[in-house]
Design a protein around this motif. Structure first.
Motif, PDB file in Angstrom:
ATOM      1  N   TRP A  71       8.161  -8.471  -9.821  1.00  0.00           N
ATOM      2  CA  TRP A  71       8.153  -7.038  -9.494  1.00  0.00           C
ATOM      3  C   TRP A  71       6.698  -6.664  -9.228  1.00  0.00           C
ATOM      4  N   ASN A  72       6.486  -6.105  -8.040  1.00  0.00           N
ATOM      5  CA  ASN A  72       5.113  -5.786  -7.610  1.00  0.00           C
ATOM      6  C   ASN A  72       5.004  -4.327  -7.211  1.00  0.00           C
ATOM      7  N   GLY A  73       3.737  -3.927  -7.023  1.00  0.00           N
ATOM      8  CA  GLY A  73       3.551  -2.712  -6.233  1.00  0.00           C
ATOM      9  C   GLY A  73       3.750  -3.112  -4.772  1.00  0.00           C
ATOM     10  N   PHE A  74       3.640  -2.136  -3.874  1.00  0.00           N
ATOM     11  CA  PHE A  74       3.798  -2.397  -2.445  1.00  0.00           C
ATOM     12  C   PHE A  74       2.415  -2.531  -1.827  1.00  0.00           C
ATOM     13  N   GLY A  75       2.284  -3.438  -0.870  1.00  0.00           N
ATOM     14  CA  GLY A  75       0.965  -3.591  -0.259  1.00  0.00           C
ATOM     15  C   GLY A  75       0.815  -4.944   0.407  1.00  0.00           C
ATOM     16  N   GLY A  76      -0.401  -5.213   0.805  1.00  0.00           N
ATOM     17  CA  GLY A  76      -0.673  -6.480   1.480  1.00  0.00           C
ATOM     18  C   GLY A  76      -2.000  -6.433   2.196  1.00  0.00           C
ATOM     19  N   LYS A  77      -2.027  -7.031   3.369  1.00  0.00           N
ATOM     20  CA  LYS A  77      -3.290  -7.140   4.091  1.00  0.00           C
ATOM     21  C   LYS A  77      -3.648  -5.836   4.810  1.00  0.00           C
ATOM     22  N   VAL A  78      -4.921  -5.711   5.098  1.00  0.00           N
ATOM     23  CA  VAL A  78      -5.385  -4.621   5.965  1.00  0.00           C
ATOM     24  C   VAL A  78      -5.620  -5.244   7.338  1.00  0.00           C
ATOM     25  N   LYS A  79      -5.021  -4.646   8.363  1.00  0.00           N
ATOM     26  CA  LYS A  79      -5.091  -5.251   9.701  1.00  0.00           C
ATOM     27  C   LYS A  79      -6.380  -4.866  10.410  1.00  0.00           C
ATOM     28  N   VAL A  80      -6.840  -5.781  11.260  1.00  0.00           N
ATOM     29  CA  VAL A  80      -7.977  -5.474  12.123  1.00  0.00           C
ATOM     30  C   VAL A  80      -7.588  -4.244  12.959  1.00  0.00           C
ATOM     31  N   GLY A  81      -8.504  -3.293  13.045  1.00  0.00           N
ATOM     32  CA  GLY A  81      -8.184  -2.116  13.859  1.00  0.00           C
ATOM     33  C   GLY A  81      -7.669  -0.966  13.013  1.00  0.00           C
ATOM     34  N   GLN A 120     -18.448 -17.841  -1.764  1.00  0.00           N
ATOM     35  CA  GLN A 120     -17.177 -17.152  -1.959  1.00  0.00           C
ATOM     36  C   GLN A 120     -16.949 -16.146  -0.841  1.00  0.00           C
ATOM     37  N   SER A 121     -15.694 -16.072  -0.407  1.00  0.00           N
ATOM     38  CA  SER A 121     -15.361 -15.042   0.581  1.00  0.00           C
ATOM     39  C   SER A 121     -14.362 -14.089  -0.080  1.00  0.00           C
ATOM     40  N   ARG A 122     -14.163 -12.911   0.555  1.00  0.00           N
ATOM     41  CA  ARG A 122     -13.269 -11.907  -0.026  1.00  0.00           C
ATOM     42  C   ARG A 122     -12.191 -11.530   0.969  1.00  0.00           C
ATOM     43  N   LYS A 123     -10.993 -11.365   0.448  1.00  0.00           N
ATOM     44  CA  LYS A 123      -9.879 -10.911   1.287  1.00  0.00           C
ATOM     45  C   LYS A 123      -9.468  -9.535   0.766  1.00  0.00           C
ATOM     46  N   ILE A 124      -9.511  -8.537   1.629  1.00  0.00           N
ATOM     47  CA  ILE A 124      -9.203  -7.163   1.217  1.00  0.00           C
ATOM     48  C   ILE A 124      -7.688  -6.960   1.266  1.00  0.00           C
ATOM     49  N   LEU A 125      -7.119  -6.512   0.161  1.00  0.00           N
ATOM     50  CA  LEU A 125      -5.673  -6.283   0.085  1.00  0.00           C
ATOM     51  C   LEU A 125      -5.411  -4.920  -0.541  1.00  0.00           C
ATOM     52  N   THR A 126      -4.194  -4.444  -0.372  1.00  0.00           N
ATOM     53  CA  THR A 126      -3.837  -3.136  -0.921  1.00  0.00           C
ATOM     54  C   THR A 126      -2.659  -3.249  -1.876  1.00  0.00           C
ATOM     55  N   LEU A 127      -2.537  -2.262  -2.753  1.00  0.00           N
ATOM     56  CA  LEU A 127      -1.426  -2.209  -3.705  1.00  0.00           C
ATOM     57  C   LEU A 127      -1.134  -0.727  -3.966  1.00  0.00           C
ATOM     58  N   VAL A 128       0.100  -0.323  -3.695  1.00  0.00           N
ATOM     59  CA  VAL A 128       0.483   1.080  -3.843  1.00  0.00           C
ATOM     60  C   VAL A 128       1.535   1.227  -4.934  1.00  0.00           C
ATOM     61  N   LEU A 129       1.280   2.141  -5.872  1.00  0.00           N
ATOM     62  CA  LEU A 129       2.247   2.422  -6.942  1.00  0.00           C
ATOM     63  C   LEU A 129       2.767   3.835  -6.772  1.00  0.00           C
ATOM     64  N   ILE A 130       4.064   3.958  -6.669  1.00  0.00           N
ATOM     65  CA  ILE A 130       4.730   5.252  -6.536  1.00  0.00           C
ATOM     66  C   ILE A 130       5.162   5.678  -7.937  1.00  0.00           C
ATOM     67  N   ARG A 131       4.568   6.808  -8.382  1.00  0.00           N
ATOM     68  CA  ARG A 131       4.785   7.218  -9.777  1.00  0.00           C
ATOM     69  C   ARG A 131       5.387   8.611  -9.812  1.00  0.00           C
ATOM     70  N   VAL A 176      -8.359  -6.402  -4.372  1.00  0.00           N
ATOM     71  CA  VAL A 176      -7.191  -5.533  -4.236  1.00  0.00           C
ATOM     72  C   VAL A 176      -7.553  -4.083  -4.546  1.00  0.00           C
ATOM     73  N   HIS A 177      -7.305  -3.230  -3.588  1.00  0.00           N
ATOM     74  CA  HIS A 177      -7.562  -1.791  -3.741  1.00  0.00           C
ATOM     75  C   HIS A 177      -6.234  -1.148  -4.131  1.00  0.00           C
ATOM     76  N   VAL A 178      -6.206  -0.518  -5.301  1.00  0.00           N
ATOM     77  CA  VAL A 178      -4.975   0.019  -5.879  1.00  0.00           C
ATOM     78  C   VAL A 178      -4.913   1.532  -5.660  1.00  0.00           C
ATOM     79  N   PHE A 179      -3.759   1.991  -5.194  1.00  0.00           N
ATOM     80  CA  PHE A 179      -3.547   3.418  -4.934  1.00  0.00           C
ATOM     81  C   PHE A 179      -2.291   3.879  -5.660  1.00  0.00           C
ATOM     82  N   LYS A 180      -2.229   5.180  -5.928  1.00  0.00           N
ATOM     83  CA  LYS A 180      -0.984   5.737  -6.451  1.00  0.00           C
ATOM     84  C   LYS A 180      -0.679   7.034  -5.694  1.00  0.00           C
ATOM     85  N   THR A 181       0.581   7.443  -5.759  1.00  0.00           N
ATOM     86  CA  THR A 181       0.945   8.768  -5.287  1.00  0.00           C
ATOM     87  C   THR A 181       2.213   9.209  -5.999  1.00  0.00           C
TER      88      THR A 181
END
Ligand SMILES: CSc1nc2ncnc(N)c2[nH]1
Length: 160
Positions: free
Chosen positions: A35-45, A5-16, A87-92
């Motif tokens: 309807w989603n949170g905002f986010g997607g891939k993490v870029k190299v660099g 198995q491989s892993r793909k790192i993604l992000t998800l941001v919830l504005i609350r 998926v790494h989930v964040f809020k602010t």
């Protein structure tokens, strides 16, 4: 025979804000029509996953979030696909700018009493309530296709 198995790192941001959450209607690609949170891939660099999350938020709805709180980690696995989405989930609640439509997303505020679960990914109904009550969480969801959850685990955690 198990598959590697491989892993793909993604992000998800919830504005609350106190009584409402900003979600985006995905206009194309993976998750289109939800309807989603905002986010997607993490870029190299990109320095950190959080930097990737901030970039995606700005690209997808024009908001600048100086600081994000890490609230969750969700693993999404799809039957027959060896790649796990981590998926790494964040809020602010502090951001600058006015939510604006992009090519990817149509933003809309939703009252926390009226989250549109019927038009969101099926896993959201499990972990969104933990987000709304201010908990941190870790979960794993095994999908068959994109609409059926075969199994899942979800636990609240103290902190990240
Ligand atoms: C692939 S499963 C998935 N659940 C989700 N919930 C909220 N926003 C996403 N982008 C999600 N992806």
């Amino acid at each position: 025979m198990c598959q590697a198995q491989s892993r793909k790192i993604l992000t998800l941001v919830l504005i609350r804000e106190s009584s409402r959450v900003l979600l985006g209607m995905k206009k194309r690609g993976f998750g289109k029509g939800n309807w989603n949170g905002f986010g997607g891939k993490v870029k190299v660099g990109e320095e950190t996953i959080e930097d990737g999350a901030k970039r995606e938020l700005l690209e997808e709805c024009g908001l600048v979030a100086p600081c994000l709180d890490k609230i969750g980690e969700l693993d999404f696995e799809f039957l027959g696909n060896p790649e796990i989405m981590e998926v790494h989930v964040f809020k602010t609640d502090s951001f600058e700018g006015i939510p604006a439509e992009s090519e990817e997303m149509h933003p809309r505020w939703f009252s926390i009493e009226r989250i549109p679960y019927h038009q969101m990914w099926p896993d959201d109904k499990y972990w969104f309530p933990l987000f709304l009550k201010g908990s941190c969480f870790k979960g794993h969801f095994l999908f068959e296709g994109f609409n059926k959850i075969i199994s899942h685990s979800l636990k609240e955690v103290e902190t990240f």
